[in-house]
Design a protein around this motif. Structure first.
Motif, PDB file in Angstrom:
ATOM      1  N   LEU A  22       0.825  -1.193   0.000  1.00  0.00           N
ATOM      2  CA  LEU A  22       0.000   0.000   0.000  1.00  0.00           C
ATOM      3  C   LEU A  22       0.864   1.249   0.000  1.00  0.00           C
ATOM      4  O   LEU A  22       1.827   1.352   0.742  1.00  0.00           O
ATOM      5  N   ASN A  73      -4.357   6.835  -2.729  1.00  0.00           N
ATOM      6  CA  ASN A  73      -3.801   5.502  -2.527  1.00  0.00           C
ATOM      7  C   ASN A  73      -3.465   4.830  -3.858  1.00  0.00           C
ATOM      8  O   ASN A  73      -4.209   4.945  -4.835  1.00  0.00           O
ATOM      9  N   LEU A  75      -2.141   0.901  -4.922  1.00  0.00           N
ATOM     10  CA  LEU A  75      -1.825  -0.434  -4.434  1.00  0.00           C
ATOM     11  C   LEU A  75      -1.060  -1.222  -5.484  1.00  0.00           C
ATOM     12  O   LEU A  75      -1.408  -1.185  -6.677  1.00  0.00           O
TER      13      LEU A  75
END
Lengths: 118, 113
Positions: A22, A73, A75
């Motif tokens: 992450l 974010n 990933l």
């Protein structure tokens, strides 16, 4: 401001296992990147994103997948880890390159994740 | 495709001596150039950048670099190094579309007392 953060910092996987790395940034940057760093090879781009909901392949995308469901974010997933994926992984973010008044193309890096696949 | 060549993989130097880390890039079109520094077990930190204007660019920690378009070079210099400058240094150039960076293989600067 935390800048760019990465979790976890270290991980050991067995061949064939999966995991997700992450990356989070609190600078409201549009662009985000995943790199791997191997000795003597500099940083090689795996995947990148030019905005929420977008992803694109970089130089070495095979064996990795990415998602950018939220702007902050990014990933990175390994579906079936291989020893060749042992590396240090860095996430980075930047403002939109070339946009007037944004200050340029520089990227801001996270502290890295050291991954070992046995 | 763009490429970056850092001519030295390691540069040993004594404390307080000057140092030059060499970087050459491939493209002759408009480029933006960067030097990053990576201290042991840390991420990369921007040292300096060239986007336009003066070809001599000053950065943090007393480093500077000179953009030379005719020689397609962007060498990094410091007149007097400290032990704390021991790190790996990466040169980078934007790709032709501008939204990605291409990095060199890195130069490890080892400062000895």
């Amino acid at each position: 401001n935390a800048g760019v953060t990465q979790t976890p910092k270290f991980r050991v996987l067995k061949t064939g296992q999966s995991m997700t790395l992450l990356c989070a940034q609190d600078m409201n940057h549009e662009y985000m990147y995943w790199y791997r760093q191997d000795p003597g090879m500099g940083l090689r781009l795996i995947h990148y994103s030019v905005g929420e909901g977008t992803t694109a392949k970089g130089e070495v995308p095979d064996g990795y997948n990415v998602s950018r469901l939220k702007k902050q974010n990014f990933l990175l997933g390994l579906e079936s880890a291989a020893p060749s994926q042992t590396s240090v992984y860095f996430c980075a973010s930047s403002r939109t390159p070339g946009l007037a008044g944004t200050g340029g193309y520089e990227q801001y890096f996270g502290p890295g994740t050291r991954l070992t696949v046995t | 495709a763009q490429s970056v060549t850092q001519l030295d993989s390691q540069v040993p130097v004594f404390e307080e001596a000057p140092v030059e880390l060499r970087c050459n890039y491939s493209s002759s079109v408009s480029v933006y150039l960067f030097w990053y520094v990576q201290y042991p077990n840390q991420g990369l930190q921007l040292l300096l950048k060239y986007l336009s204007g003066s070809t001599l660019v000053k950065g943090i920690n007393g480093f500077e670099a000179e953009f030379n378009k005719s020689q397609t070079s962007f060498h990094l210099r410091k007149p007097s190094v400290h032990i704390s400058d021991t790190a790996e240094y990466f040169c980078a150039v934007n790709d032709l579309y501008g939204n990605k960076l291409v990095f060199g293989a890195g130069t490890i600067l080892r400062v000895k007392s």
